[in-house]
Design a protein around this motif. Structure first.
Motif, PDB file in Angstrom:
ATOM      1  N   ASN A 120       0.860  -1.187   0.000  1.00 50.74           N
ATOM      2  CA  ASN A 120       0.000   0.000   0.000  1.00 50.74           C
ATOM      3  C   ASN A 120       0.895   1.235   0.000  1.00 50.74           C
ATOM      4  O   ASN A 120       1.830   1.331   0.802  1.00 50.74           O
ATOM      5  CB  ASN A 120      -0.888   0.027   1.245  1.00 50.74           C
ATOM      6  N   ASN A 121       0.607   2.162  -0.880  1.00 48.19           N
ATOM      7  CA  ASN A 121       1.455   3.345  -1.011  1.00 48.19           C
ATOM      8  C   ASN A 121       0.611   4.611  -1.019  1.00 48.19           C
ATOM      9  O   ASN A 121      -0.599   4.575  -1.269  1.00 48.19           O
ATOM     10  CB  ASN A 121       2.269   3.258  -2.309  1.00 48.19           C
ATOM     11  N   GLN A 122       1.260   5.717  -0.746  1.00 48.40           N
ATOM     12  CA  GLN A 122       0.639   7.033  -0.867  1.00 48.40           C
ATOM     13  C   GLN A 122       1.615   7.955  -1.582  1.00 48.40           C
ATOM     14  O   GLN A 122       2.830   7.811  -1.440  1.00 48.40           O
ATOM     15  CB  GLN A 122       0.322   7.625   0.515  1.00 48.40           C
ATOM     16  N   GLN A 123       1.080   8.876  -2.345  1.00 49.31           N
ATOM     17  CA  GLN A 123       1.894   9.952  -2.892  1.00 49.31           C
ATOM     18  C   GLN A 123       1.817  11.119  -1.911  1.00 49.31           C
ATOM     19  O   GLN A 123       0.724  11.517  -1.498  1.00 49.31           O
ATOM     20  CB  GLN A 123       1.393  10.371  -4.276  1.00 49.31           C
ATOM     21  N   VAL A 124       2.982  11.623  -1.524  1.00 45.43           N
ATOM     22  CA  VAL A 124       3.049  12.662  -0.496  1.00 45.43           C
ATOM     23  C   VAL A 124       3.935  13.809  -0.976  1.00 45.43           C
ATOM     24  O   VAL A 124       4.547  13.733  -2.047  1.00 45.43           O
ATOM     25  CB  VAL A 124       3.606  12.089   0.828  1.00 45.43           C
ATOM     26  N   VAL A 125       4.002  14.840  -0.151  1.00 46.56           N
ATOM     27  CA  VAL A 125       4.836  16.001  -0.470  1.00 46.56           C
ATOM     28  C   VAL A 125       5.823  16.228   0.672  1.00 46.56           C
ATOM     29  O   VAL A 125       5.447  16.227   1.845  1.00 46.56           O
ATOM     30  CB  VAL A 125       3.978  17.266  -0.685  1.00 46.56           C
ATOM     31  N   GLN A 147       9.604  13.139 -10.059  1.00 47.42           N
ATOM     32  CA  GLN A 147      10.376  12.324 -10.992  1.00 47.42           C
ATOM     33  C   GLN A 147       9.640  12.191 -12.319  1.00 47.42           C
ATOM     34  O   GLN A 147       8.413  12.055 -12.356  1.00 47.42           O
ATOM     35  CB  GLN A 147      10.632  10.934 -10.410  1.00 47.42           C
ATOM     36  N   SER A 148      10.389  12.209 -13.404  1.00 47.70           N
ATOM     37  CA  SER A 148       9.799  12.031 -14.731  1.00 47.70           C
ATOM     38  C   SER A 148       9.065  10.696 -14.814  1.00 47.70           C
ATOM     39  O   SER A 148       9.561   9.677 -14.329  1.00 47.70           O
ATOM     40  CB  SER A 148      10.891  12.073 -15.807  1.00 47.70           C
ATOM     41  N   ALA A 149       7.886  10.718 -15.407  1.00 45.34           N
ATOM     42  CA  ALA A 149       7.064   9.518 -15.632  1.00 45.34           C
ATOM     43  C   ALA A 149       6.617   8.845 -14.342  1.00 45.34           C
ATOM     44  O   ALA A 149       6.221   7.684 -14.346  1.00 45.34           O
ATOM     45  CB  ALA A 149       7.810   8.508 -16.511  1.00 45.34           C
ATOM     46  N   THR A 180      18.300  13.562  -7.248  1.00 48.59           N
ATOM     47  CA  THR A 180      18.498  14.863  -7.892  1.00 48.59           C
ATOM     48  C   THR A 180      17.453  15.863  -7.415  1.00 48.59           C
ATOM     49  O   THR A 180      17.772  17.026  -7.133  1.00 48.59           O
ATOM     50  CB  THR A 180      18.419  14.724  -9.425  1.00 48.59           C
ATOM     51  N   ALA A 181      16.217  15.407  -7.300  1.00 46.11           N
ATOM     52  CA  ALA A 181      15.147  16.297  -6.829  1.00 46.11           C
ATOM     53  C   ALA A 181      15.446  16.810  -5.426  1.00 46.11           C
ATOM     54  O   ALA A 181      15.242  17.999  -5.127  1.00 46.11           O
ATOM     55  CB  ALA A 181      13.813  15.559  -6.856  1.00 46.11           C
ATOM     56  N   PHE A 182      15.941  15.924  -4.562  1.00 52.63           N
ATOM     57  CA  PHE A 182      16.262  16.344  -3.195  1.00 52.63           C
ATOM     58  C   PHE A 182      17.459  17.286  -3.160  1.00 52.63           C
ATOM     59  O   PHE A 182      17.529  18.182  -2.309  1.00 52.63           O
ATOM     60  CB  PHE A 182      16.510  15.127  -2.302  1.00 52.63           C
ATOM     61  N   VAL A 193       8.951  18.432  -2.913  1.00 50.35           N
ATOM     62  CA  VAL A 193       9.089  17.264  -3.787  1.00 50.35           C
ATOM     63  C   VAL A 193       7.869  16.374  -3.581  1.00 50.35           C
ATOM     64  O   VAL A 193       7.540  16.011  -2.447  1.00 50.35           O
ATOM     65  CB  VAL A 193      10.369  16.460  -3.474  1.00 50.35           C
ATOM     66  N   ALA A 194       7.192  16.028  -4.673  1.00 43.07           N
ATOM     67  CA  ALA A 194       6.054  15.102  -4.627  1.00 43.07           C
ATOM     68  C   ALA A 194       6.581  13.709  -4.946  1.00 43.07           C
ATOM     69  O   ALA A 194       7.258  13.517  -5.965  1.00 43.07           O
ATOM     70  CB  ALA A 194       4.990  15.514  -5.637  1.00 43.07           C
ATOM     71  N   MET A 195       6.255  12.731  -4.073  1.00 45.29           N
ATOM     72  CA  MET A 195       6.883  11.419  -4.219  1.00 45.29           C
ATOM     73  C   MET A 195       6.157  10.340  -3.428  1.00 45.29           C
ATOM     74  O   MET A 195       5.236  10.633  -2.658  1.00 45.29           O
ATOM     75  CB  MET A 195       8.333  11.502  -3.748  1.00 45.29           C
ATOM     76  N   ASP A 196       6.607   9.099  -3.596  1.00 39.81           N
ATOM     77  CA  ASP A 196       6.046   7.964  -2.864  1.00 39.81           C
ATOM     78  C   ASP A 196       6.445   8.034  -1.392  1.00 39.81           C
ATOM     79  O   ASP A 196       7.585   8.384  -1.062  1.00 39.81           O
ATOM     80  CB  ASP A 196       6.561   6.652  -3.451  1.00 39.81           C
ATOM     81  N   VAL A 197       5.532   7.639  -0.517  1.00 38.73           N
ATOM     82  CA  VAL A 197       5.762   7.808   0.915  1.00 38.73           C
ATOM     83  C   VAL A 197       6.933   6.964   1.430  1.00 38.73           C
ATOM     84  O   VAL A 197       7.690   7.412   2.298  1.00 38.73           O
ATOM     85  CB  VAL A 197       4.471   7.506   1.718  1.00 38.73           C
TER      86      VAL A 197
END
Length: 269
Positions: A120-125, A147-149, A180-182, A193-197
């Motif tokens: 189970n995952n969430q997209q977080v900021v 991240q791209s795509a 790189t985003a970090f 940064v928007a990403m997986d939790v």
């Protein structure tokens, strides 16, 4: 007499090398007879797939789980780092057998042959602790990285469930990987940064806790293993092995090792 001794020693050496060569050949033939299971993964996506700085080897929850499947089947695991934006081409061209690396099922149900959901995952900021950003609404007129795509990017772009939120940003900037985003977040060139939790927790914990994950998430979703359309035979075999590994406690053992024990959903009804 000396010449005879030299001749005998030379002959012994030749026979010894020949024997070693035969052993190596047998070993090589044995290895080549093993079925190779090639997993495509993002090499900068901890804790699911990344390079261990101490050993120089690729590791992570997904890769160790893939190795456990290979151990059950007697396969040789081939870990193949890929550009995430090129994952479909790698799969469809036959360069990899599956995409196994924090791969979101939601919204792509018909594009692949999917294993059962296992995380189970969430997209977080994620934002800097002292940024003053405490909720999603505070991201208005801010620079947000993804991240791209990635699933996070797709959520925020046109047609995504968070398109409306994404339109309030100053700009959404795409990067090939989250390291790189970090780096850009640390430099102050992006505000969030928007990403997986799971990846977010890993990054926050390994960067002196100078960052925080916003309480509001962007969505909830599930991870699966993606196989090429039509390849149900391999999908079914790996799926069955995953269930066995879960029943034996191996999945939970690895999840605890990588700090995602509260995210496993394989045993859910």
């Amino acid at each position: 007499m000396k010449k005879l001794l030299v001749l005998v020693l030379s002959l012994a050496m030749v026979l010894s090398l020949s024997a070693c060569g035969n052993k190596e050949t047998k070993k090589s033939n044995s290895d080549s007879s093993k079925k190779k299971f090639t997993v495509g993964f993002d090499a900068e996506y901890p804790p699911y797939g990344y390079m261990d700085s101490d050993t120089g080897e690729y590791t992570g929850f997904d890769l160790e789980l893939a190795q456990a499947v290979c151990d059950m089947e007697g396969w040789e695991l081939v870990k193949t780092p890929i550009e995430w934006a090129s994952k479909d081409a790698e799969l469809n061209n036959g360069n990899i057998d599956c995409i196994w690396n924090g791969f979101t099922i939601n919204g792509k149900e018909d594009k692949y042959e999917w294993s059962d959901p296992y995380v189970n995952n969430q997209q977080v900021v994620v934002v800097a602790k002292n940024s003053g950003i405490t909720k999603l609404a505070d991201l208005k007129d801010k620079y947000v990285a993804a991240q791209s795509a990635s699933a996070a990017l797709q959520l925020l772009q046109k047609g995504g469930d968070q398109e409306k939120l994404g339109k309030t940003f100053k700009e959404i900037q795409e990067f090939p990987d989250y390291n790189t985003a970090f780096s850009e977040l640390e430099a102050g060139t992006v505000d969030a940064v928007a990403m997986d939790v799971g990846v977010a927790k890993y990054q926050v914990n390994n960067r002196n806790n100078n960052y925080v994950i916003l309480d509001e998430n962007l969505n909830s979703e599930q991870y699966g293993i993606g196989f090429k359309k039509g390849n149900t035979e391999l999908r079914d075999k790996v799926n069955a092995d995953l269930k066995k590994l879960y029943d034996e406690g191996k999945v939970d053992e690895l999840a605890k090792k990588y700090g995602i024990e509260d995210m496993i959903c394989l045993g859910d009804k």
